[in-house]
Motif scaffolding. Structure first.
Motif, PDB file in Angstrom:
ATOM      1  N   UNK A  89       0.834  -1.201   0.000  1.00  0.00           N
ATOM      2  CA  UNK A  89       0.000   0.000   0.000  1.00  0.00           C
ATOM      3  C   UNK A  89       0.871   1.254   0.000  1.00  0.00           C
ATOM      4  N   UNK A  90       0.671   2.097  -0.964  1.00  0.00           N
ATOM      5  CA  UNK A  90       1.620   3.167  -1.264  1.00  0.00           C
ATOM      6  C   UNK A  90       1.712   4.226  -0.174  1.00  0.00           C
ATOM      7  N   UNK A  91       0.600   4.543   0.474  1.00  0.00           N
ATOM      8  CA  UNK A  91       0.579   5.682   1.390  1.00  0.00           C
ATOM      9  C   UNK A  91       0.588   5.296   2.866  1.00  0.00           C
ATOM     10  N   UNK A  92       0.668   3.999   3.161  1.00  0.00           N
ATOM     11  CA  UNK A  92       0.649   3.566   4.564  1.00  0.00           C
ATOM     12  C   UNK A  92       2.053   3.692   5.139  1.00  0.00           C
ATOM     13  N   UNK A  93       2.194   4.407   6.250  1.00  0.00           N
ATOM     14  CA  UNK A  93       3.514   4.718   6.776  1.00  0.00           C
ATOM     15  C   UNK A  93       4.092   3.658   7.711  1.00  0.00           C
ATOM     16  N   UNK A 118       4.318   2.645 -13.529  1.00  0.00           N
ATOM     17  CA  UNK A 118       3.750   2.397 -12.205  1.00  0.00           C
ATOM     18  C   UNK A 118       4.850   2.312 -11.148  1.00  0.00           C
ATOM     19  N   UNK A 119       5.892   1.536 -11.435  1.00  0.00           N
ATOM     20  CA  UNK A 119       6.968   1.390 -10.452  1.00  0.00           C
ATOM     21  C   UNK A 119       7.750   2.680 -10.260  1.00  0.00           C
ATOM     22  N   UNK A 120       8.006   3.390 -11.346  1.00  0.00           N
ATOM     23  CA  UNK A 120       8.766   4.635 -11.216  1.00  0.00           C
ATOM     24  C   UNK A 120       7.977   5.696 -10.469  1.00  0.00           C
ATOM     25  N   UNK A 121       6.640   5.574 -10.451  1.00  0.00           N
ATOM     26  CA  UNK A 121       5.787   6.507  -9.709  1.00  0.00           C
ATOM     27  C   UNK A 121       5.626   6.076  -8.258  1.00  0.00           C
ATOM     28  N   UNK A 122       5.356   4.774  -8.063  1.00  0.00           N
ATOM     29  CA  UNK A 122       5.015   4.280  -6.735  1.00  0.00           C
ATOM     30  C   UNK A 122       6.221   4.215  -5.813  1.00  0.00           C
ATOM     31  N   UNK A 123       7.352   3.732  -6.320  1.00  0.00           N
ATOM     32  CA  UNK A 123       8.477   3.438  -5.428  1.00  0.00           C
ATOM     33  C   UNK A 123       9.020   4.658  -4.690  1.00  0.00           C
ATOM     34  N   UNK A 124       9.204   5.824  -5.327  1.00  0.00           N
ATOM     35  CA  UNK A 124       9.693   6.971  -4.538  1.00  0.00           C
ATOM     36  C   UNK A 124       8.744   7.356  -3.410  1.00  0.00           C
ATOM     37  N   UNK A 125       7.442   7.279  -3.680  1.00  0.00           N
ATOM     38  CA  UNK A 125       6.454   7.608  -2.643  1.00  0.00           C
ATOM     39  C   UNK A 125       6.521   6.584  -1.515  1.00  0.00           C
ATOM     40  N   UNK A 126       6.546   5.326  -1.891  1.00  0.00           N
ATOM     41  CA  UNK A 126       6.587   4.259  -0.887  1.00  0.00           C
ATOM     42  C   UNK A 126       7.851   4.334  -0.038  1.00  0.00           C
ATOM     43  N   UNK A 142      22.809  -2.112  -2.748  1.00  0.00           N
ATOM     44  CA  UNK A 142      23.568  -1.021  -3.341  1.00  0.00           C
ATOM     45  C   UNK A 142      22.813  -0.382  -4.497  1.00  0.00           C
ATOM     46  N   UNK A 143      22.170  -1.205  -5.313  1.00  0.00           N
ATOM     47  CA  UNK A 143      21.420  -0.681  -6.448  1.00  0.00           C
ATOM     48  C   UNK A 143      20.261   0.206  -5.992  1.00  0.00           C
ATOM     49  N   UNK A 144      19.482  -0.278  -5.037  1.00  0.00           N
ATOM     50  CA  UNK A 144      18.311   0.467  -4.563  1.00  0.00           C
ATOM     51  C   UNK A 144      18.737   1.730  -3.827  1.00  0.00           C
ATOM     52  N   UNK A 145      19.723   1.596  -2.939  1.00  0.00           N
ATOM     53  CA  UNK A 145      20.195   2.753  -2.181  1.00  0.00           C
ATOM     54  C   UNK A 145      20.779   3.813  -3.112  1.00  0.00           C
ATOM     55  N   UNK A 355      12.559  11.158   8.598  1.00  0.00           N
ATOM     56  CA  UNK A 355      13.573  10.572   7.732  1.00  0.00           C
ATOM     57  C   UNK A 355      14.531  11.661   7.256  1.00  0.00           C
ATOM     58  N   UNK A 356      15.793  11.273   7.101  1.00  0.00           N
ATOM     59  CA  UNK A 356      16.820  12.249   6.769  1.00  0.00           C
ATOM     60  C   UNK A 356      16.873  12.577   5.295  1.00  0.00           C
ATOM     61  N   UNK A 357      16.395  11.689   4.428  1.00  0.00           N
ATOM     62  CA  UNK A 357      16.443  11.976   2.999  1.00  0.00           C
ATOM     63  C   UNK A 357      15.308  11.245   2.304  1.00  0.00           C
ATOM     64  N   UNK A 358      14.878  11.801   1.180  1.00  0.00           N
ATOM     65  CA  UNK A 358      13.790  11.230   0.419  1.00  0.00           C
ATOM     66  C   UNK A 358      14.320  10.648  -0.881  1.00  0.00           C
ATOM     67  N   UNK A 359      13.710   9.563  -1.370  1.00  0.00           N
ATOM     68  CA  UNK A 359      14.137   9.013  -2.647  1.00  0.00           C
ATOM     69  C   UNK A 359      13.844   9.984  -3.786  1.00  0.00           C
ATOM     70  N   UNK A 360      14.641   9.873  -4.842  1.00  0.00           N
ATOM     71  CA  UNK A 360      14.407  10.727  -5.995  1.00  0.00           C
ATOM     72  C   UNK A 360      13.356  10.091  -6.888  1.00  0.00           C
ATOM     73  N   UNK A 361      12.756  10.860  -7.714  1.00  0.00           N
ATOM     74  CA  UNK A 361      11.769  10.352  -8.665  1.00  0.00           C
ATOM     75  C   UNK A 361      12.444  10.009  -9.969  1.00  0.00           C
TER      76      UNK A 361
END
Length: 361
Positions: A89-93, A118-126, A142-145, A355-361
């Motif tokens: 679920x994308x918005x559940x913290x 879908x993945x490029x949109x959902x994953x940064x939010x999640x 390493x790839x994900x980070x 959180x100290x940093x947010x994922x990029x889109x």
């Protein structure tokens, strides 16, 4: 109470679903505070019964995950949610999520544009919301980070393993064949594998068996046509575990030509069944297999064919790789991964830490 997203039990079993299923079964043996929930339409009834899954909601698939599951969580006080498949679920913290790899970034041609979008949109939010992230190898971590600029300390590595029913057979069948197991996504590199097989000389009785579902969304449209050039190439489709194990046990060698893997369970399954492994030297594969496989450059058809030919010709090498493979498989345990996960769940800080940093889109 910890709620487990068991939607994977409504899906056909591939590597992602097997990973979630086996860790959940092992985790169930370690904890008594777990509640497993899923949509209606369970396919894996044996595991659903073992996990005492509750079927909730009215929707299926992604709608269930984005609507019904969050509603259930809110009605039950927003407990910690654990999702061990690739969707959440994308918005559940208050959740621990799982992401196996970023193949959709590195090899976008393997997927439809809708899937990629879908993945490029959902994953940064999640990833900006989850309390921790699970993945299955140092390579994927390493790839994900790196791609999403996610602090590595938030990522927990839980290796996959092999179930106990995967074991060597007492005897080998006389018909020689090479075996490959996967879906024919473009990054699985089956085209080059088939080209390598077709280039072999002096092996008139050798067959190539390919196991896996040819989903039209992902399949290489020319793969079937290429394979039809030689009746020794056999597409076996999706197999039940007993049939799959028999294929592993009877194979002269297992071929894993993938260009990109976050982990790769099939070569471990082959090794557990006493089958020597030929493997690509790309991505996480050397991390998982170490010195227990004969490697080749997955972009070099001639090198792949030479590795096939060598293993077919050298009985001593096949026996050496069988021993190495069995020792390699012993390094991995579903219970050990579940224990590490259980410890991490108990160590999580209270919800709401910034959180100290947010994922990029």
């Amino acid at each position: 109470m910890i709620v487990i997203n068991a939607r994977f039990l409504t899906q056909d079993t591939c590597g992602v679903q097997r990973y979630a299923e086996q860790i959940c079964l092992a985790l169930r043996q370690l904890r008594d505070d777990l509640v497993f929930v899923a949509p209606h339409g369970i396919k894996n009834h044996a595991s659903a019964q073992a996990l005492q899954v509750q079927c909730i909601g009215r929707h299926q698939g992604h709608l269930w995950e984005q609507l019904d599951l969050p509603l259930y969580l809110r009605r039950n006080g927003n407990p910690l949610l654990l999702s061990l498949s690739n969707s959440n679920p994308m918005f559940y913290r208050n959740q621990v999520a799982t992401h196996h790899d970023i193949t959709y970034v590195r090899h976008p041609q393997s997927y439809s544009w809708r899937y990629r979008a879908a993945y490029r949109t959902i994953m940064p939010i999640l990833l900006s919301r989850v309390r921790a992230l699970v993945t299955n190898s140092e390579f994927s971590k390493s790839e994900i980070a790196g791609f999403y600029r996610l602090p590595k300390e938030r990522i927990l590595i839980l290796s996959a393993a092999v179930s106990e029913q995967f074991m060597p057979a007492a005897s080998q069948p006389e018909q020689p064949y090479l075996l490959a197991v996967s879906s024919p996504n473009l990054h699985k590199n089956f085209r080059r594998m088939i080209q390598a097989f077709l280039s072999l000389r002096g092996q008139p009785d050798l067959q190539l068996h390919i196991v896996g579902s040819a989903n039209s969304l992902f399949a290489d449209p020319d793969l079937q046509q290429l394979a039809c050039r030689d009746p020794r190439i056999r597409f076996l489709g999706r197999l039940e575990d007993a049939e799959l194990i028999a294929q592993y046990q009877g194979a002269t060698a297992f071929v894993f030509p993938s260009l990109y893997e976050g982990f790769g369970i099939p070569p471990l399954e082959a090794q557990a069944c006493g089958c020597p492994v030929l493997a690509s030297s790309a991505a996480s594969i050397p991390e998982v297999l170490r010195d227990s496989a004969l490697y080749f450059d997955p972009l070099d058809v001639q090198q792949m064919a030479a590795a096939m030919q060598r293993l077919l010709n050298e009985a001593d090498l096949r026996q050496f790789l069988r021993r190495k493979g069995l020792a390699n498989v012993a390094r991995f345990s579903w219970r050990h991964s579940a224990l590490r996960l259980s410890q991490r769940l108990d160590q999580l800080p209270e919800p709401g830490v910034q959180r100290s940093s947010l994922p990029r889109t």
